[in-house]
Design a protein around this motif. Structure first.
Motif, PDB file in Angstrom:
ATOM      1  N   SER A 125       0.781  -1.098  -0.045  1.00 17.63           N
ATOM      2  CA  SER A 125       0.134   0.139   0.141  1.00 17.63           C
ATOM      3  C   SER A 125       0.856   0.901   0.020  1.00 17.63           C
ATOM      4  N   LYS A 126       0.530   2.110  -0.903  1.00 20.37           N
ATOM      5  CA  LYS A 126       1.273   3.346  -1.033  1.00 20.37           C
ATOM      6  C   LYS A 126       1.139   4.056   0.539  1.00 20.37           C
ATOM      7  N   ILE A 127       0.010   4.178   0.987  1.00 24.62           N
ATOM      8  CA  ILE A 127      -0.128   4.746   2.307  1.00 24.62           C
ATOM      9  C   ILE A 127       0.781   4.259   3.459  1.00 24.62           C
ATOM     10  N   TYR A 128       0.812   2.974   3.479  1.00 24.77           N
ATOM     11  CA  TYR A 128       1.684   2.185   4.391  1.00 24.77           C
ATOM     12  C   TYR A 128       3.119   2.630   4.066  1.00 24.77           C
ATOM     13  N   ARG A 129       3.589   2.601   2.759  1.00 28.44           N
ATOM     14  CA  ARG A 129       4.884   2.986   2.448  1.00 28.44           C
ATOM     15  C   ARG A 129       5.273   4.419   2.538  1.00 28.44           C
ATOM     16  N   ALA A 130       4.234   5.196   2.488  1.00 26.35           N
ATOM     17  CA  ALA A 130       4.447   6.746   3.032  1.00 26.35           C
ATOM     18  C   ALA A 130       4.689   6.872   4.431  1.00 26.35           C
ATOM     19  N   THR A 131       3.900   5.971   5.151  1.00 31.23           N
ATOM     20  CA  THR A 131       3.836   6.283   6.576  1.00 31.23           C
ATOM     21  C   THR A 131       4.676   5.385   7.586  1.00 31.23           C
ATOM     22  N   ARG A 132       5.289   4.405   7.086  1.00 35.41           N
ATOM     23  CA  ARG A 132       5.423   3.182   8.101  1.00 35.41           C
ATOM     24  C   ARG A 132       6.599   3.947   8.799  1.00 35.41           C
ATOM     25  N   GLU A 133       7.528   4.766   8.293  1.00 32.83           N
ATOM     26  CA  GLU A 133       8.719   5.073   9.303  1.00 32.83           C
ATOM     27  C   GLU A 133       8.273   6.375  10.067  1.00 32.83           C
ATOM     28  N   ARG A 134       7.211   6.889   9.721  1.00 35.84           N
ATOM     29  CA  ARG A 134       6.761   8.183  10.400  1.00 35.84           C
ATOM     30  C   ARG A 134       5.830   7.678  11.599  1.00 35.84           C
ATOM     31  N   LEU A 135       5.338   6.406  11.751  1.00 38.76           N
ATOM     32  CA  LEU A 135       4.651   5.946  12.649  1.00 38.76           C
ATOM     33  C   LEU A 135       5.634   5.975  13.922  1.00 38.76           C
ATOM     34  N   GLY A 136       5.407   7.022  14.765  1.00 34.81           N
ATOM     35  CA  GLY A 136       6.238   7.308  15.997  1.00 34.81           C
ATOM     36  C   GLY A 136       6.342   5.671  16.863  1.00 34.81           C
ATOM     37  N   GLY A 137       7.495   5.546  16.838  1.00 35.59           N
ATOM     38  CA  GLY A 137       7.828   4.374  17.735  1.00 35.59           C
ATOM     39  C   GLY A 137       7.879   2.964  16.727  1.00 35.59           C
ATOM     40  N   ALA A 138       7.879   3.129  15.347  1.00 35.34           N
ATOM     41  CA  ALA A 138       7.812   1.922  14.667  1.00 35.34           C
ATOM     42  C   ALA A 138       9.227   1.335  14.919  1.00 35.34           C
ATOM     43  N   ILE A 139      10.254   2.055  14.795  1.00 34.90           N
ATOM     44  CA  ILE A 139      11.569   1.246  14.884  1.00 34.90           C
ATOM     45  C   ILE A 139      11.686   0.636  16.318  1.00 34.90           C
ATOM     46  N   GLU A 140      11.175   1.088  17.223  1.00 35.53           N
ATOM     47  CA  GLU A 140      11.335   0.473  18.454  1.00 35.53           C
ATOM     48  C   GLU A 140      10.218  -0.813  18.755  1.00 35.53           C
ATOM     49  N   PHE A 141       9.338  -0.427  18.055  1.00 32.15           N
ATOM     50  CA  PHE A 141       8.107  -1.732  18.119  1.00 32.15           C
ATOM     51  C   PHE A 141       8.703  -2.923  17.408  1.00 32.15           C
ATOM     52  N   ALA A 142       9.247  -2.350  16.326  1.00 29.44           N
ATOM     53  CA  ALA A 142       9.716  -3.498  15.212  1.00 29.44           C
ATOM     54  C   ALA A 142      11.066  -4.270  15.901  1.00 29.44           C
ATOM     55  N   ALA A 143      11.606  -3.428  16.691  1.00 29.50           N
ATOM     56  CA  ALA A 143      12.863  -3.811  17.144  1.00 29.50           C
ATOM     57  C   ALA A 143      12.390  -5.218  18.319  1.00 29.50           C
ATOM     58  N   MET A 144      11.444  -4.465  19.142  1.00 34.18           N
ATOM     59  CA  MET A 144      10.848  -5.402  20.199  1.00 34.18           C
ATOM     60  C   MET A 144      10.354  -6.678  19.627  1.00 34.18           C
ATOM     61  N   ALA A 145       9.523  -6.338  18.558  1.00 30.29           N
ATOM     62  CA  ALA A 145       8.758  -7.681  18.154  1.00 30.29           C
ATOM     63  C   ALA A 145       9.760  -8.619  17.341  1.00 30.29           C
ATOM     64  N   ARG A 146      10.792  -8.100  16.852  1.00 32.60           N
ATOM     65  CA  ARG A 146      11.790  -8.967  16.095  1.00 32.60           C
ATOM     66  C   ARG A 146      12.453  -9.780  17.149  1.00 32.60           C
ATOM     67  N   VAL A 147      12.903  -9.061  18.195  1.00 31.63           N
ATOM     68  CA  VAL A 147      13.733  -9.673  19.304  1.00 31.63           C
ATOM     69  C   VAL A 147      12.797 -10.723  19.811  1.00 31.63           C
ATOM     70  N   LEU A 148      11.345 -10.428  20.194  1.00 33.01           N
ATOM     71  CA  LEU A 148      10.494 -11.373  20.615  1.00 33.01           C
ATOM     72  C   LEU A 148      10.507 -12.733  19.672  1.00 33.01           C
ATOM     73  N   MET A 149      10.294 -12.629  18.579  1.00 39.10           N
ATOM     74  CA  MET A 149      10.489 -13.710  17.466  1.00 39.10           C
ATOM     75  C   MET A 149      11.623 -14.539  17.850  1.00 39.10           C
ATOM     76  N   LEU A 150      12.838 -13.828  17.926  1.00 38.35           N
ATOM     77  CA  LEU A 150      13.997 -14.680  18.053  1.00 38.35           C
ATOM     78  C   LEU A 150      13.716 -15.477  19.308  1.00 38.35           C
ATOM     79  N   HIS A 151      13.593 -14.689  20.186  1.00 35.92           N
ATOM     80  CA  HIS A 151      13.476 -15.360  21.623  1.00 35.92           C
ATOM     81  C   HIS A 151      12.635 -16.677  21.631  1.00 35.92           C
ATOM     82  N   THR A 152      11.413 -16.359  21.126  1.00 40.64           N
ATOM     83  CA  THR A 152      10.328 -17.523  20.833  1.00 40.64           C
ATOM     84  C   THR A 152      10.957 -18.592  19.996  1.00 40.64           C
ATOM     85  N   ALA A 153      11.720 -18.343  18.987  1.00 39.05           N
ATOM     86  CA  ALA A 153      12.285 -19.167  18.189  1.00 39.05           C
ATOM     87  C   ALA A 153      13.327 -20.080  18.782  1.00 39.05           C
ATOM     88  N   GLY A 154      13.895 -19.548  19.686  1.00 44.35           N
ATOM     89  CA  GLY A 154      14.717 -20.441  20.537  1.00 44.35           C
ATOM     90  C   GLY A 154      15.886 -20.932  19.690  1.00 44.35           C
TER      91      GLY A 154
END
Ligand SMILES: Nc1ncnc2c1ncn2[C@@H]1O[C@H](COP(=O)(O)OP(=O)(O)OP(=O)(O)O)[C@@H](O)[C@H]1O
Ligand SMILES: [Mg+2]
Length: 375
Positions: free
Chosen positions: A121-150
């Motif tokens: 979606s063009k809207i998503y692409r235009a906004t994803r980086e401006r979604l306040g906290g996106a990088i922090e959220f992504a970081a935690m979500a990704r770490v949680l995935m790694l943690h769960t994968a074991g």
């Protein structure tokens, strides 16, 4: 690796913060968070742990050393040290916020079709980086995935620069709050209202409007919000897991600071606030520390030796000047160290010496890690 590896109790003794499974490297901008994370990860891997380092915007040479070129930013793990080949297990993941956010959206989407619609979606692409906290959220979500994968038993998370200690920890919650707005309101609202609910500023909307043309924009926004509402609900569902992991006994943090007096005071306050929040702060790393030098005026024979070595008075003056400045830096480091050593409840203080060449290759990081974390 040519170095012999040790095992068992000896190895675990060499792993800094070895009782943790997730270690966060936190601190203000430019202090050495990424360097610390990389050195810590390398050390743990070479002591026998299965390590992943999740890193943000490493310096170019460091990125190369970790096999993370610009086109490796897709949120995928890259093998740095291979257990078979190197006798150590180290993977790295470059946290390019946009790419990692895509990865998270894909993992959270109810199905492939919805994931593709959102990510394209063009809207998503235009906004994803401006979604306040996106990088922090992504970081935690990704770490949680790694943690769960074991697949790893030691994960090091480098963090983006924050002025405030709780910015990083609080950012994912800000995104999660979006979920508290009923999705129906977002979808049925006008484009503007929907966008407002998503917390996007006017400039972003206008940019997207320009890219799409007004009418199309509103239509696409409706579709986007409908799909994205599902993702946001997923943020909400999993968000509690981040906080739980961060506050668990598996997780610890190291706060990195420079030796300047204001930075040390800031690091102290930083650590206190993190602890209040419920994150265990295991240590503080005083980075780019300078060695203590003796006073020329009192060091026996120093003046005479200098006079003999540098007979020209003007040159000698310049040497003394340079020495005095270096000595002041050494004193500043010693004062910083003393201050951090008196923090209550106590913090382990690690001293990262200033190196002439920034520690950016694996051998340099190994040497930096050994000097800093002992052993
Ligand atoms: N002890 C040290 N001696 C010399 N140079 C260092 C040392 N520690 C870090 N550096 C260098 O300082 C620069 C900043 O370090 P680094 O990128 O680790 O900081 P950071 O806290 O992650 O920065 P940012 O907040 O921008 O992410 C890098 O070029 C790094 O190589
Ligand atoms: Mg960094």
């Amino acid at each position: 690796m040519a170095e012999a590896r040790s095992t068992g109790a000896e190895a675990s003794a060499q792993v800094p913060f070895g009782h943790r499974r997730l270690v966060l490297s936190l601190g203000p901008g430019g202090v050495g968070k990424t360097t610390t994370a990389a050195a810590l990860a390398l050390r743990a891997a070479e002591a026998g742990r299965k390590v992943a380092v999740v890193t943000v915007d490493p310096a170019r040479r460091l990125g190369q050393a970790l096999g993370l070129s610009a086109d490796a930013g897709g949120g995928e793990l890259v093998r740095v040290l291979d257990p078979e080949r190197d006798g150590a297990h180290l993977d790295a993941l470059l946290l390019d916020s946009a790419a990692v956010f895509d990865e998270v959206v894909r993992a959270y989407a109810p199905n492939r079709g919805a994931a593709d619609r959102i990510v394209n979606s063009k809207i998503y692409r235009a906004t994803r980086e401006r979604l306040g906290g996106a990088i922090e959220f992504a970081a935690m979500a990704r770490v949680l995935m790694l943690h769960t994968a074991g697949d790893h038993d030691y994960i090091v998370l480098d963090t983006p620069p924050t002025a405030n200690a709780l910015d990083f920890l609080g950012a994912p919650a800000r995104i999660r709050e979006l979920a508290e707005n009923p999705a129906a309101r977002m979808v049925t609202g006008t484009g503007r209202l929907g966008a407002k609910v998503l917390g996007l500023g006017g400039a972003v909307i206008i940019k997207a409007l320009e890219a799409l043309g007004g009418g199309d924009f509103l239509r696409e926004l409706g579709v986007f919000l409908k799909d994205f509402a599902e993702i946001i609900r997923e943020f909400q569902r999993r968000g509690g897991d981040f906080d739980m992991l961060l506050r668990s006994e598996h997780t610890g943090a190291v706060v990195v600071t420079s030796t300047a007096a204001f930075a040390v005071r800031e690091a102290e306050a930083f650590a206190a606030r993190l602890r209040e929040w419920g994150l265990a702060v295991d240590g503080v790393l005083l980075n780019r520390a300078d060695p203590e030098l003796p006073d020329l005026a009192t060091a026996p024979g120093a003046r005479d030796a200098l006079q003999r070595a540098v007979p020209d008075p003007a040159t000698r003056e310049a040497v003394i000047d340079a020495y005095t400045r270096a000595r002041a830096l050494g004193e500043r480091s010693a004062a910083a160290r003393a201050r951090l050593a008196s923090v209550e409840p106590p913090l382990d203080v690690y001293v990262g010496e200033r190196s002439e060449d920034p520690p950016e290759t694996l051998p340099e990081l190994r040497a930096f890690g050994r000097r800093t974390f002992g052993g």
